[in-house]
Design a protein around this motif. Structure first.
Motif, PDB file in Angstrom:
ATOM      1  N   PHE A  20      -5.248   3.433  -5.541  1.00 41.51           N
ATOM      2  CA  PHE A  20      -4.210   3.828  -4.580  1.00 41.51           C
ATOM      3  C   PHE A  20      -2.926   4.142  -5.340  1.00 41.51           C
ATOM      4  O   PHE A  20      -2.635   3.554  -6.381  1.00 41.51           O
ATOM      5  CB  PHE A  20      -3.950   2.705  -3.568  1.00 41.51           C
ATOM      6  N   GLY A  21      -2.149   5.045  -4.791  1.00 41.71           N
ATOM      7  CA  GLY A  21      -0.884   5.412  -5.388  1.00 41.71           C
ATOM      8  C   GLY A  21       0.238   4.499  -4.938  1.00 41.71           C
ATOM      9  O   GLY A  21       0.017   3.381  -4.470  1.00 41.71           O
ATOM     10  N   TYR A  22       1.473   4.990  -5.048  1.00 39.66           N
ATOM     11  CA  TYR A  22       2.655   4.197  -4.719  1.00 39.66           C
ATOM     12  C   TYR A  22       2.636   3.780  -3.253  1.00 39.66           C
ATOM     13  O   TYR A  22       2.587   4.617  -2.359  1.00 39.66           O
ATOM     14  CB  TYR A  22       3.918   5.004  -5.023  1.00 39.66           C
ATOM     15  N   ASN A  23       2.597   2.483  -3.021  1.00 41.91           N
ATOM     16  CA  ASN A  23       2.547   1.906  -1.670  1.00 41.91           C
ATOM     17  C   ASN A  23       1.395   2.461  -0.844  1.00 41.91           C
ATOM     18  O   ASN A  23       1.497   2.647   0.379  1.00 41.91           O
ATOM     19  CB  ASN A  23       3.868   2.134  -0.930  1.00 41.91           C
ATOM     20  N   GLY A  24       0.274   2.736  -1.504  1.00 39.95           N
ATOM     21  CA  GLY A  24      -0.934   3.150  -0.806  1.00 39.95           C
ATOM     22  C   GLY A  24      -1.066   4.637  -0.580  1.00 39.95           C
ATOM     23  O   GLY A  24      -2.034   5.085   0.036  1.00 39.95           O
ATOM     24  N   GLU A  25      -0.127   5.418  -1.082  1.00 33.79           N
ATOM     25  CA  GLU A  25      -0.197   6.864  -0.887  1.00 33.79           C
ATOM     26  C   GLU A  25      -1.278   7.465  -1.794  1.00 33.79           C
ATOM     27  O   GLU A  25      -1.854   6.793  -2.638  1.00 33.79           O
ATOM     28  CB  GLU A  25       1.170   7.497  -1.205  1.00 33.79           C
TER      29      GLU A  25
END
Length: 259
Positions: free
Chosen positions: A122-127
């Protein structure tokens, strides 16, 4: 280094004075196998700590990827996994007993990397993320690799000392060995002008500065085989050398006592 000194003192020196050593040596156990086994056990404990610390530090680089901002998903997951790794062994210990410290350390060593790998999908805060682990500064792991290498040598030297000293003197010499290894390069260069003599001295004298990682070394250099392999070879061969010394010293001892 403290773990190495305490571990060798407990597993080798204490066994020689008041443990199972007389019974073990009454069997057909080669002294070399015993010495290497004790060293390997302590080294594995150290590497377990280094591995967990490496994962923790890499995780931290994800949390602080953006300057002056903390990634809430990574931070929440970090503390959740940490709490889970402590609580699950506590519940198991309450129900079935056992060694809680050992269970908690194993849980940390297993849950941390597993959760870390899953999180980095997952990316930054789930993005959405461009690539796996793009928020992590993976170069940080090289520092821990260079920390682990001299610990192999340090532990081998402490094993050698343990065949000659009691626990209290071993702890004193282990502390001297640590600080001496940090300043040995300066002292040897100051006192010995001959490069040939230096080469001979460095066979027996630990130089922890050889693995020191200044901030100005480019990451590409740290990852290069030309920089890593000489230090790896040095750590392996110097560890083998002092384990041979320890084996020879152990063979000359008269093991007394009983269980």
């Amino acid at each position: 280094c403290l773990l190495a000194a305490v571990g060798v003192g407990k597993t080798l020196r204490d066994d020689m004075t008041k443990g199972m050593m007389p019974t073990i040596m009454s069997r057909p156990v080669p002294p070399s196998a015993l010495i290497v086994g004790k060293w390997a056990g302590v080294v594995c404990s150290i590497l377990l700590v280094v591995f967990t610390a490496t994962t923790s530090c890499l995780w931290s680089t994800r949390i602080i990827h953006y300057r002056l901002r903390l990634e809430s998903l990574g931070l929440t997951a970090y503390f959740a996994v940490f709490a889970l790794a402590l609580l699950l062994p506590a519940v198991r210990h309450y129900l079935k007993g056992g060694n809680y410290i050992w269970q908690a350390n194993v849980a940390l060593a297993v849950l941390f990397p597993v959760a870390f790998v899953v999180l980095n999908f997952f990316g930054y805060n789930g993005e959405a993320e461009a690539a796996f682990g793009s928020l992590v500064d993976w170069r940080t792991a090289y520092s821990f690799a260079y920390i682990a290498l001299p610990l192999l040598v340090y532990t081998a030297i402490v094993v050698f000392l343990a065949t000659q000293m009691d626990v209290s003197l071993l702890m004193v010499c282990a502390a001297i060995l640590f600080f001496g290894g940090l300043f040995s390069a300066y002292l040897v260069n100051l006192l010995i002008p001959s490069e040939t003599v230096k080469s001979i001295v460095w066979i027996f004298i630990p130089n922890l500065q050889l693995y020191w990682i200044p901030d100005d070394i480019p990451p590409s250099t740290l990852a290069s085989s030309g920089y890593l392999l000489p230090r790896l070879v040095n750590a392996v061969f110097k560890s083998v050398l002092f384990l041979l010394f320890a084996t020879a010293s152990f063979k000359r001892l008269e093991i007394k006592g009983s269980i």
